[in-house]
Enzyme design. Structure first.
Site, PDB file in Angstrom:
ATOM      1  N   HIS A 137      25.642 -31.093 -45.649  1.00 48.64           N
ATOM      2  CA  HIS A 137      24.864 -31.812 -44.644  1.00 48.64           C
ATOM      3  C   HIS A 137      23.434 -32.003 -45.135  1.00 48.64           C
ATOM      4  CE1 HIS A 137      27.718 -30.372 -41.245  1.00 48.64           C
ATOM      5  NE2 HIS A 137      27.848 -31.679 -41.352  1.00 48.64           N
TER       6      HIS A 137
ATOM      7  N   CYS B 233      22.965 -24.861 -37.509  1.00 41.95           N
ATOM      8  CA  CYS B 233      24.351 -25.168 -37.137  1.00 41.95           C
ATOM      9  C   CYS B 233      24.790 -24.472 -35.849  1.00 41.95           C
ATOM     10  CB  CYS B 233      25.306 -24.737 -38.248  1.00 41.95           C
ATOM     11  SG  CYS B 233      24.843 -25.230 -39.912  1.00 41.95           S
TER      12      CYS B 233
END
Length: 264
Positions: free
Chosen positions: A169, A256
């Site tokens: 990511h 996250c």
């Protein structure tokens, strides 16, 4: 959006890890996470969020979805409303739907990203001046376009950037420290995507320390990266270290594990 709305929040949502987490996705197999250890680490993370003065909504484990504790990928929460993502990993598609009722209980405005778009929250960095979205294996151009169509109506400027090859990511390699300051790995900063921002680089060999979160007056960072911690404290940031060995086995970091927001 005020310049500090990108790091000052009143609320967070977390989800406790399920027993199925041992089957979570991982780019490289560095070992199976230990559930009890992960639960302890997750509890420490949630406690650190609460210590900032935030209201933390802790959701129950979601066993059908091993990666569901990584709630950030399911939505983007802005002062104007929430946007449900469409995860790029097929096994995670149901996670956004499971998050939807919780967000609708909080927000009067909730948008939903539809197929064929894919986009995950881990690729989205909201700063004091714009929204940066990294293309990755999980976020495609259609997803970025769909997000832009919504956020533009709310007055945001969105900029597409490229996630480094081999990086899961965009925010694996960067984090917002304040409205104009970003923590970044050297490899991501070298792309020039942060031109105009103040940068603090992770220390050599500590690239995994890049995924931190600024939450009110505290920077939460994974434990075990002393040189990067020293750089942050030298810059005047208040740092809280959170053990993260088990989430790291599933490519997970500080951002996250929560959705962070101030409801409208």
């Amino acid at each position: 959006m005020t310049t500090d709305a990108s790091f000052r929040f009143t609320h967070a949502i977390t989800r406790r890890p399920a027993a199925s987490i041992t089957h979570g996705l991982r780019a490289i197999d560095t070992g199976t996470p230990d559930l009890a250890t992960m639960q302890a680490h997750h509890a420490a993370y949630t406690a650190a969020l609460r210590a900032t003065g935030a209201t933390v909504i802790e959701l129950a484990p979601l066993d059908p979805y091993p990666d569901s504790l990584f709630v950030e990928d399911t939505a983007l929460c802005l002062p104007q409303g929430a946007i449900l993502m469409r995860p790029g990993a097929p096994t995670r598609l149901g996670e956004a739907a499971a998050m939807e009722p919780h967000l609708r209980a909080i927000y009067s405005t909730v948008h939903v990203i539809e197929a064929p778009a894919t986009i995950e929250g881990g690729d989205i960095l909201v700063t004091g001046r714009e929204i940066l979205v990294g293309t990755s294996a999980r976020t495609n151009d259609a997803g970025i376009a769909a997000l832009n169509a919504i956020t533009a109506r709310w007055g945001y400027s969105l900029r597409r950037v490229q996630t480094p090859p081999g990086v899961l990511h965009f925010k694996t390699d960067c984090a917002l420290l304040d409205a104009t300051t970003i923590l970044s790995t050297e490899r991501l900063a070298a792309s020039g995507c942060f031109a105009g921002y103040d940068l603090i680089h992770t220390a050599p060999g500590e690239e995994a320390a890049a995924n931190v979160i600024r939450f009110n007056d505290t920077v939460l960072m994974p434990a075990g990266f002393p040189a990067t911690k020293d750089r942050l404290t030298a810059a005047g940031y208040q740092v809280t270290e959170i053990p993260n060995t088990e989430c790291a086995k599933l490519d997970g970091g500080m951002s996250c594990l929560s959705l962070r927001f101030t409801p409208s």
